[in-house]
Motif scaffolding. Sequence first.
Motif, PDB file in Angstrom:
ATOM      1  N   THR A   1      15.979   0.807   0.678  1.00 28.89           N
ATOM      2  CA  THR A   1      16.071   2.028  -0.115  1.00 28.89           C
ATOM      3  C   THR A   1      14.688   2.508  -0.533  1.00 28.89           C
ATOM      4  N   ASP A   2      14.487   3.790  -0.386  1.00 29.72           N
ATOM      5  CA  ASP A   2      13.234   4.437  -0.776  1.00 29.72           C
ATOM      6  C   ASP A   2      13.525   5.208  -2.061  1.00 29.72           C
ATOM      7  N   GLU A   3      12.970   4.699  -3.181  1.00 33.46           N
ATOM      8  CA  GLU A   3      13.321   5.251  -4.495  1.00 33.46           C
ATOM      9  C   GLU A   3      12.093   5.819  -5.204  1.00 33.46           C
ATOM     10  N   VAL A   4      11.160   6.383  -4.426  1.00 33.51           N
ATOM     11  CA  VAL A   4       9.895   6.826  -5.042  1.00 33.51           C
ATOM     12  C   VAL A   4      10.087   7.937  -6.072  1.00 33.51           C
ATOM     13  N   TYR A   5      11.229   8.651  -6.001  1.00 38.40           N
ATOM     14  CA  TYR A   5      11.489   9.712  -6.996  1.00 38.40           C
ATOM     15  C   TYR A   5      12.447   9.242  -8.082  1.00 38.40           C
ATOM     16  N   GLU A   6      12.526   7.932  -8.312  1.00 39.18           N
ATOM     17  CA  GLU A   6      13.513   7.379  -9.245  1.00 39.18           C
ATOM     18  C   GLU A   6      13.416   7.968 -10.641  1.00 39.18           C
TER      19      GLU A   6
ATOM     20  N   LEU B   1      18.078   4.295   3.127  1.00 39.16           N
ATOM     21  CA  LEU B   1      18.570   5.316   2.196  1.00 39.16           C
ATOM     22  C   LEU B   1      17.438   5.803   1.295  1.00 39.16           C
ATOM     23  N   ASN B   2      17.348   7.102   1.152  1.00 43.38           N
ATOM     24  CA  ASN B   2      16.365   7.706   0.243  1.00 43.38           C
ATOM     25  C   ASN B   2      17.109   8.510  -0.827  1.00 43.38           C
ATOM     26  N   SER B   3      17.077   8.015  -2.048  1.00 43.74           N
ATOM     27  CA  SER B   3      17.676   8.750  -3.170  1.00 43.74           C
ATOM     28  C   SER B   3      16.855   8.457  -4.416  1.00 43.74           C
TER      29      SER B   3
ATOM     30  N   SER C   1       9.690   1.247  -4.017  1.00 41.82           N
ATOM     31  CA  SER C   1       9.253   2.389  -4.822  1.00 41.82           C
ATOM     32  C   SER C   1       7.732   2.344  -4.934  1.00 41.82           C
ATOM     33  N   SER C   2       7.192   3.226  -5.761  1.00 44.95           N
ATOM     34  CA  SER C   2       5.739   3.226  -5.939  1.00 44.95           C
ATOM     35  C   SER C   2       5.376   3.974  -7.205  1.00 44.95           C
ATOM     36  N   GLY C   3       4.102   3.853  -7.598  1.00 39.74           N
ATOM     37  CA  GLY C   3       3.652   4.507  -8.818  1.00 39.74           C
ATOM     38  C   GLY C   3       3.131   5.919  -8.596  1.00 39.74           C
ATOM     39  N   GLY C   4       2.983   6.316  -7.335  1.00 40.50           N
ATOM     40  CA  GLY C   4       2.335   7.586  -7.009  1.00 40.50           C
ATOM     41  C   GLY C   4       2.996   8.788  -7.651  1.00 40.50           C
ATOM     42  N   LYS C   5       4.312   8.915  -7.476  1.00 40.32           N
ATOM     43  CA  LYS C   5       5.023  10.095  -7.984  1.00 40.32           C
ATOM     44  C   LYS C   5       5.211   9.994  -9.497  1.00 40.32           C
ATOM     45  N   THR C   6       5.621   8.810  -9.967  1.00 39.91           N
ATOM     46  CA  THR C   6       5.972   8.650 -11.381  1.00 39.91           C
ATOM     47  C   THR C   6       4.773   8.861 -12.296  1.00 39.91           C
TER      48      THR C   6
ATOM     49  N   HIS D   1      16.429  12.302  -2.937  1.00 42.05           N
ATOM     50  CA  HIS D   1      16.163  12.524  -1.522  1.00 42.05           C
ATOM     51  C   HIS D   1      15.188  13.675  -1.262  1.00 42.05           C
ATOM     52  N   ASN D   2      14.155  13.341  -0.500  1.00 39.52           N
ATOM     53  CA  ASN D   2      13.201  14.335  -0.010  1.00 39.52           C
ATOM     54  C   ASN D   2      13.606  14.680   1.424  1.00 39.52           C
ATOM     55  N   PRO D   3      13.758  15.918   1.831  1.00 34.97           N
ATOM     56  CA  PRO D   3      13.341  17.150   1.152  1.00 34.97           C
ATOM     57  C   PRO D   3      14.442  17.885   0.385  1.00 34.97           C
TER      58      PRO D   3
ATOM     59  N   ALA E   1       0.863  -1.186   0.000  1.00 35.33           N
ATOM     60  CA  ALA E   1       0.000   0.000   0.000  1.00 35.33           C
ATOM     61  C   ALA E   1       0.901   1.239   0.000  1.00 35.33           C
ATOM     62  N   GLY E   2       1.384   1.588  -1.170  1.00 34.90           N
ATOM     63  CA  GLY E   2       2.332   2.693  -1.301  1.00 34.90           C
ATOM     64  C   GLY E   2       3.700   2.279  -0.797  1.00 34.90           C
ATOM     65  N   ALA E   3       4.676   3.140  -1.091  1.00 31.26           N
ATOM     66  CA  ALA E   3       6.013   2.911  -0.531  1.00 31.26           C
ATOM     67  C   ALA E   3       5.942   2.979   0.985  1.00 31.26           C
ATOM     68  N   THR E   4       5.000   3.771   1.495  1.00 31.25           N
ATOM     69  CA  THR E   4       4.882   3.960   2.942  1.00 31.25           C
ATOM     70  C   THR E   4       4.724   2.620   3.663  1.00 31.25           C
ATOM     71  N   GLU E   5       3.846   1.757   3.122  1.00 32.52           N
ATOM     72  CA  GLU E   5       3.693   0.461   3.776  1.00 32.52           C
ATOM     73  C   GLU E   5       4.931  -0.416   3.569  1.00 32.52           C
TER      74      GLU E   5
ATOM     75  N   TRP F   1      -3.535   6.742  -5.063  1.00 26.33           N
ATOM     76  CA  TRP F   1      -3.841   5.332  -5.317  1.00 26.33           C
ATOM     77  C   TRP F   1      -3.053   4.396  -4.408  1.00 26.33           C
ATOM     78  N   LYS F   2      -1.880   4.854  -3.991  1.00 26.54           N
ATOM     79  CA  LYS F   2      -1.057   4.092  -3.046  1.00 26.54           C
ATOM     80  C   LYS F   2      -0.749   2.662  -3.525  1.00 26.54           C
ATOM     81  N   ILE F   3      -0.181   2.602  -4.712  1.00 22.05           N
ATOM     82  CA  ILE F   3       0.313   1.307  -5.185  1.00 22.05           C
ATOM     83  C   ILE F   3       1.841   1.356  -5.137  1.00 22.05           C
TER      84      ILE F   3
ATOM     85  N   TYR G   1      15.339  13.521   7.248  1.00 24.62           N
ATOM     86  CA  TYR G   1      14.743  12.244   6.832  1.00 24.62           C
ATOM     87  C   TYR G   1      13.232  12.394   6.690  1.00 24.62           C
ATOM     88  N   TYR G   2      12.694  11.615   5.756  1.00 28.34           N
ATOM     89  CA  TYR G   2      11.241  11.558   5.541  1.00 28.34           C
ATOM     90  C   TYR G   2      10.600  11.094   6.852  1.00 28.34           C
ATOM     91  N   ASP G   3       9.512  11.753   7.247  1.00 24.72           N
ATOM     92  CA  ASP G   3       9.050  11.581   8.641  1.00 24.72           C
ATOM     93  C   ASP G   3       8.651  10.152   9.018  1.00 24.72           C
TER      94      ASP G   3
END
Length: 388
Positions: A198-203, A166-168, A228-233, A170-172, A95-99, A239-241, A121-123
């Motif tokens: 690794t959190d790559e949601v902005y890949e 690692l988030n790259s 990663s996730s489809g939300g940003k891309t 990187h937000n913020p 359910a999103g990268a968050t989950e 939708w949180k996939i 870091y992302y909260d």
Amino acid sequence: MTDYLASRLRGFETTIFAEMSALAVRTGAINLGQGFPDADGPAEVADAAIAAIRAGHNQYPPGIGIPELRHAIAAHQQRFYGLAFDPEDEVLVTAGATEGIAASLLALCEPGDEVVMFEPYYDSYAACTALAGATRRVVTLRTPDYSFEPDELTAAITNRTRLLLLNSPHNPTGKVFTREELELIARLCVEHDLIAVTDEVYEHLVFDGEHLPLATLPGMRDRTVTISSGGKTFSFTGWKIGWVCAAPALVAAVRTVKQFLTFVNGAPFQHAIAHALTFDDDFFRTFVDDMRTKRDRLCDGLTAAGFDVFEPAGTYFVTTDISPFGETDGATFCRALPERCGVVAVPNVVFYDDEDAGRSLVRFTFCKRLDVLDEAVGRLRTLATVAP
Ligand SMILES: Cc1ncc(COP(=O)(O)O)c(C=O)c1O
């Protein structure tokens, strides 16, 4: 009981995004705080979701995600990064990268373990580390280029360290970790036998340089949980996939936790994101080109308005320093900004343990229409003349 609840939740009461978005609604200000686009993603993807609903894909999907999406995710990792994952046991839909992040930390950490992460870091990283009963060890990324001291990273790793988060991109900060930085991180993970998450949601939002998944570095394929996730891309953040790619034992551990968090989510949206992941290179190029135009427009505007601007190499956020206005407290500045000039931004200090390092920094998002960015900049230009 009230005291108990208050002390249990201290520091995690309301996310800054919820607070600032509520402020935007209350004041009618332009919301450059929370990172969600003000236009939907491709109609073709929305149509795919509607078609999936009409086709009856409305009941619980398989716990690991529908096969079409798992195959599309594996194909995406191969196509963009040359990483081969078996869609049967090395890919998990979340359910999103968050989950994915929450389930990874809960699955892989035990109480007393330490998690190394970079700040700001992302909260959710701090919250989920705490939920896992683990302790965070933070390495500071410092302005102006958001580099870090290799010695600080080495010192943050102890014999209690379980994993490195690692988030790259990187937000913020908008930092894209360089190959040299990733090589150092990878070497330390191998040397200390750490798991990397690794959190790559902005890949797909990299303007300068390139996105290198940590999993592509020597020794990292089987010790990295790539999220990663489809939300940003695809500009469907609601939708949180999301997804997790990793070696079978890691995926099995994360899946075990995930099944008791959400079990499954978003059946028809899984079909739509599976379709979106097959878009040709042109889609991804146009997406990043459009966002680069917005980045440049907002960065130029903020500079003209008097901010010190740290131009981001990736993501859809830009961090600024408010010191040129004679102000030092970003949180006070952001709470007053809607009244002063009708714009909402986020104070970066909430992403830091070392509050001094982030006190005067403020983040704006540029994933908005150009006319909205222009209007926001016009309002911000009045700042120099409006008393705090
Ligand atoms: C760094 C980072 N990770 C994760 C997320 C959340 O991703 P998702 O919406 O897929 O859960 C965000 C959203 O802002 C983010 O900025």
